[in-house]
Design a protein around this motif. Structure first.
Motif, PDB file in Angstrom:
ATOM      1  N   VAL A  52      -4.068  82.279 100.903  1.00  0.00           N
ATOM      2  CA  VAL A  52      -3.213  83.259 100.241  1.00  0.00           C
ATOM      3  C   VAL A  52      -3.854  83.696  98.929  1.00  0.00           C
ATOM      4  O   VAL A  52      -4.206  82.862  98.090  1.00  0.00           O
ATOM      5  N   GLY A  53      -4.014  84.991  98.753  1.00  0.00           N
ATOM      6  CA  GLY A  53      -4.610  85.521  97.527  1.00  0.00           C
ATOM      7  C   GLY A  53      -3.731  85.265  96.322  1.00  0.00           C
ATOM      8  O   GLY A  53      -2.494  85.247  96.426  1.00  0.00           O
ATOM      9  N   GLU A  54      -4.356  85.075  95.170  1.00  0.00           N
ATOM     10  CA  GLU A  54      -3.601  84.821  93.940  1.00  0.00           C
ATOM     11  C   GLU A  54      -2.825  86.068  93.534  1.00  0.00           C
ATOM     12  O   GLU A  54      -3.346  87.184  93.572  1.00  0.00           O
ATOM     13  N   GLN A  55      -1.591  85.857  93.120  1.00  0.00           N
ATOM     14  CA  GLN A  55      -0.701  86.971  92.814  1.00  0.00           C
ATOM     15  C   GLN A  55      -0.939  87.547  91.413  1.00  0.00           C
ATOM     16  O   GLN A  55      -0.929  88.773  91.232  1.00  0.00           O
ATOM     17  N   ARG A  56      -1.135  86.693  90.424  1.00  0.00           N
ATOM     18  CA  ARG A  56      -1.229  87.167  89.042  1.00  0.00           C
ATOM     19  C   ARG A  56      -2.366  88.177  88.823  1.00  0.00           C
ATOM     20  O   ARG A  56      -2.150  89.208  88.179  1.00  0.00           O
ATOM     21  N   PRO A  57      -3.600  87.908  89.316  1.00  0.00           N
ATOM     22  CA  PRO A  57      -4.665  88.907  89.106  1.00  0.00           C
ATOM     23  C   PRO A  57      -4.313  90.268  89.695  1.00  0.00           C
ATOM     24  O   PRO A  57      -4.627  91.310  89.096  1.00  0.00           O
ATOM     25  N   ALA A  58      -3.648  90.271  90.842  1.00  0.00           N
ATOM     26  CA  ALA A  58      -3.265  91.543  91.467  1.00  0.00           C
ATOM     27  C   ALA A  58      -2.204  92.261  90.636  1.00  0.00           C
ATOM     28  O   ALA A  58      -2.235  93.483  90.477  1.00  0.00           O
ATOM     29  N   GLU A  59      -1.265  91.499  90.090  1.00  0.00           N
ATOM     30  CA  GLU A  59      -0.202  92.115  89.287  1.00  0.00           C
ATOM     31  C   GLU A  59      -0.750  92.714  87.994  1.00  0.00           C
ATOM     32  O   GLU A  59      -0.146  93.635  87.424  1.00  0.00           O
ATOM     33  N   ARG A  60      -1.882  92.213  87.541  1.00  0.00           N
ATOM     34  CA  ARG A  60      -2.510  92.776  86.347  1.00  0.00           C
ATOM     35  C   ARG A  60      -3.134  94.148  86.617  1.00  0.00           C
ATOM     36  O   ARG A  60      -3.524  94.849  85.686  1.00  0.00           O
ATOM     37  N   TRP A  65      -3.063 100.720  90.084  1.00  0.00           N
ATOM     38  CA  TRP A  65      -2.208 101.238  91.142  1.00  0.00           C
ATOM     39  C   TRP A  65      -1.505 102.522  90.699  1.00  0.00           C
ATOM     40  O   TRP A  65      -1.429 103.495  91.472  1.00  0.00           O
ATOM     41  N   ALA A  66      -1.001 102.533  89.463  1.00  0.00           N
ATOM     42  CA  ALA A  66      -0.278 103.701  88.966  1.00  0.00           C
ATOM     43  C   ALA A  66      -1.165 104.952  88.970  1.00  0.00           C
ATOM     44  O   ALA A  66      -0.684 106.063  89.204  1.00  0.00           O
ATOM     45  N   GLN A  67      -2.468 104.752  88.752  1.00  0.00           N
ATOM     46  CA  GLN A  67      -3.414 105.874  88.758  1.00  0.00           C
ATOM     47  C   GLN A  67      -4.042 106.092  90.134  1.00  0.00           C
ATOM     48  O   GLN A  67      -4.935 106.917  90.296  1.00  0.00           O
ATOM     49  N   ARG A  68      -3.583 105.307  91.124  1.00  0.00           N
ATOM     50  CA  ARG A  68      -4.088 105.369  92.500  1.00  0.00           C
ATOM     51  C   ARG A  68      -5.588 105.087  92.554  1.00  0.00           C
ATOM     52  O   ARG A  68      -6.329 105.698  93.326  1.00  0.00           O
ATOM     53  N   ASP A  69      -6.003 104.155  91.737  1.00  0.00           N
ATOM     54  CA  ASP A  69      -7.394 103.702  91.717  1.00  0.00           C
ATOM     55  C   ASP A  69      -7.415 102.322  92.380  1.00  0.00           C
ATOM     56  O   ASP A  69      -7.018 101.326  91.781  1.00  0.00           O
ATOM     57  N   PHE A  70      -7.901 102.255  93.606  1.00  0.00           N
ATOM     58  CA  PHE A  70      -7.776 101.036  94.402  1.00  0.00           C
ATOM     59  C   PHE A  70      -9.045 100.197  94.456  1.00  0.00           C
ATOM     60  O   PHE A  70      -9.093  99.217  95.203  1.00  0.00           O
ATOM     61  N   LYS A  71     -10.045 100.541  93.670  1.00  0.00           N
ATOM     62  CA  LYS A  71     -11.328  99.829  93.763  1.00  0.00           C
ATOM     63  C   LYS A  71     -11.173  98.343  93.456  1.00  0.00           C
ATOM     64  O   LYS A  71     -11.654  97.484  94.213  1.00  0.00           O
ATOM     65  N   ARG A  72     -10.520  97.995  92.363  1.00  0.00           N
ATOM     66  CA  ARG A  72     -10.370  96.575  92.012  1.00  0.00           C
ATOM     67  C   ARG A  72      -9.404  95.867  92.957  1.00  0.00           C
ATOM     68  O   ARG A  72      -9.565  94.675  93.243  1.00  0.00           O
ATOM     69  N   LEU A 141      13.756  95.208  78.940  1.00  0.00           N
ATOM     70  CA  LEU A 141      12.489  95.180  79.673  1.00  0.00           C
ATOM     71  C   LEU A 141      11.302  95.310  78.734  1.00  0.00           C
ATOM     72  O   LEU A 141      10.252  94.694  78.943  1.00  0.00           O
ATOM     73  N   GLN A 142      11.445  96.106  77.690  1.00  0.00           N
ATOM     74  CA  GLN A 142      10.348  96.276  76.729  1.00  0.00           C
ATOM     75  C   GLN A 142      10.101  95.009  75.919  1.00  0.00           C
ATOM     76  O   GLN A 142       8.973  94.744  75.509  1.00  0.00           O
ATOM     77  N   GLU A 143      11.150  94.225  75.705  1.00  0.00           N
ATOM     78  CA  GLU A 143      11.017  92.983  74.945  1.00  0.00           C
ATOM     79  C   GLU A 143      10.621  91.796  75.819  1.00  0.00           C
ATOM     80  O   GLU A 143      10.161  90.773  75.313  1.00  0.00           O
ATOM     81  N   ALA A 144      10.795  91.928  77.123  1.00  0.00           N
ATOM     82  CA  ALA A 144      10.533  90.819  78.041  1.00  0.00           C
ATOM     83  C   ALA A 144       9.035  90.598  78.215  1.00  0.00           C
ATOM     84  O   ALA A 144       8.231  91.533  78.110  1.00  0.00           O
ATOM     85  N   THR A 145       8.684  89.363  78.467  1.00  0.00           N
ATOM     86  CA  THR A 145       7.279  88.997  78.656  1.00  0.00           C
ATOM     87  C   THR A 145       7.094  88.380  80.028  1.00  0.00           C
ATOM     88  O   THR A 145       7.835  87.496  80.430  1.00  0.00           O
ATOM     89  N   TYR A 146       6.101  88.894  80.746  1.00  0.00           N
ATOM     90  CA  TYR A 146       5.675  88.260  81.997  1.00  0.00           C
ATOM     91  C   TYR A 146       4.171  88.088  81.894  1.00  0.00           C
ATOM     92  O   TYR A 146       3.699  87.104  81.345  1.00  0.00           O
ATOM     93  N   ILE A 155       6.117  98.099  84.721  1.00  0.00           N
ATOM     94  CA  ILE A 155       6.158  98.142  86.183  1.00  0.00           C
ATOM     95  C   ILE A 155       7.384  98.904  86.673  1.00  0.00           C
ATOM     96  O   ILE A 155       7.343  99.557  87.720  1.00  0.00           O
ATOM     97  N   ASN A 156       8.465  98.858  85.923  1.00  0.00           N
ATOM     98  CA  ASN A 156       9.630  99.663  86.282  1.00  0.00           C
ATOM     99  C   ASN A 156       9.273 101.143  86.239  1.00  0.00           C
ATOM    100  O   ASN A 156       9.640 101.913  87.140  1.00  0.00           O
ATOM    101  N   ARG A 157       8.536 101.547  85.213  1.00  0.00           N
ATOM    102  CA  ARG A 157       8.138 102.956  85.096  1.00  0.00           C
ATOM    103  C   ARG A 157       7.133 103.350  86.180  1.00  0.00           C
ATOM    104  O   ARG A 157       7.155 104.482  86.688  1.00  0.00           O
ATOM    105  N   ALA A 158       6.242 102.435  86.521  1.00  0.00           N
ATOM    106  CA  ALA A 158       5.254 102.732  87.559  1.00  0.00           C
ATOM    107  C   ALA A 158       5.915 102.846  88.927  1.00  0.00           C
ATOM    108  O   ALA A 158       5.529 103.681  89.751  1.00  0.00           O
TER     109      ALA A 158
END
Length: 234
Positions: A52-60, A65-72, A141-146, A155-158
Motif C-alpha cells: 500500500v502506497g504511503e498516504q501522506r506524500p500523496a496528500e502533499r 492535483w489542483a493544477q492538473r499536473d500529474f507528474k509527481r 479550517l484555516q486554523e486547523a493543522t494536518y 483541500i476544501n477549496r481544491a
C-alpha cells in the motif's frame, strides 16, 4: 549500537528492493471519495498482501492535483501496488492513471446513499476541526493543522466550489459525490472487468473484492475500520 546501524543500512536496501519488485506490476487504485470505507479497503488490501502506497506524500501533492499536473503523482505510484484517498479519490486522476498504468484495476467505493456519505463526512470533519463539534467554518479550517496549518481549508477549496461562508454546502457536496460516481461509471462503461463498485458495508463485500482481484478469501464481510457513529468510513 551495531545492530541499530545495521537496521539503518538494511531499511533503504529493503525499500529499494520492494520498489524494484512492484515497479512493473499492475496497479490497483481506490477511487471512491473519502468517507466511503476507504480505510476498510486499505486494511483489506494489506491483508491480501498488496504493498500500500504511503498516504501522506500523496496528500502533499494538493497543488499538483489542483493544477492538473500529474507528474509527481504518477511517479509516486511507482512506490506501491495499491493507492487510495486524495488525490486518487478525486476527478481526473483515475483517467490519467488509467493511461499511465495499463492493465490497472479500479475500485469505486460508495455508500448506501449520498445523504449517508454527506453526514459521515461532516460528522468526521466536525470532530476533527469544528469548534465545539460543529461543522467547520472557513475560519476553523484555516486554523486547523494536518499536513500544514490551513491544509483542511486548502483541500476544501481544491475539492469544492462551495461558498466560502458555507464550505460544506449540502446540495453542492452531494452533487459532487454523485457526479464523481457517474463519471467513473461512464468512463469504464465498456470495460466492466476493470472497475469494481464496492459498498464495504454490504453483505459479501469482502468476497466480492477477492473475486475482482482473483484472490481466494475465507471471510464474506469486511471488518470494521475507522468507525464513525454506526458506519464504516474514512
Amino acid at each position: 549500537m551495531l545492530r541499530s546501524k545495521l537496521k539503518q543500512l538494511v531499511k533503504p536496501i529493503n525499500d529499494k528492493l520492494i520498489k524494484i519488485r512492484i515497479r512493473n506490476k499492475p496497479k490497483i487504485f481506490g477511487i471512491g471519495n473519502n468517507k466511503t470505507g476507504t480505510t476498510s479497503l486499505k486494511t483489506a488490501m494489506k491483508n491480501l498482501g498488496y504493498v500500500v502506497g504511503e498516504q501522506r506524500p500523496a496528500e502533499r501533492m494538493l497543488e499538483d492535483w489542483a493544477q492538473r499536473d500529474f507528474k509527481r503523482i504518477v511517479k509516486h505510484c511507482l512506490t506501491g501496488e495499491f493507492f487510495q484517498d486524495f488525490p486518487f479519490s478525486k476527478p481526473y486522476t483515475f483517467v490519467v492513471l488509467d493511461h499511465e498504468f495499463p492493465s490497472s484495476k479500479f475500485i469505486l467505493t460508495v455508500r448506501d446513499s449520498p445523504e449517508q456519505w454527506y453526514n459521515s463526512l461532516t460528522k468526521f470533519h466536525a470532530k476533527k476541526w469544528g469548534k465545539g463539534g460543529r461543522v467547520p467554518t472557513k475560519e476553523d479550517l484555516q486554523e486547523a493543522t494536518y499536513l500544514w496549518k490551513g491544509w483542511p481549508w486548502d483541500i476544501n477549496r481544491a475539492n469544492y466550489d462551495t461558498p466560502e461562508d458555507d464550505p460544506y454546502n449540502k446540495e453542492m457536496l452531494i452533487e459532487h459525490y454523485i457526479n464523481h460516481i457517474n463519471n467513473v461509471i461512464e468512463y469504464f462503461r465498456h470495460r466492466p472487468d476493470d472497475l469494481l463498485i464496492l459498498n464495504v458495508a454490504e453483505k459479501g463485500a469482502y468476497k466480492k473484492l477477492g473475486e475482482f482481484l482473483g484472490k481466494q478469501v475465507e471471510q464474506e464481510d469486511f471488518p470494521w475500520e475507522n468507525k464513525t457513529v454506526d458506519i464504516k468510513s474514512k
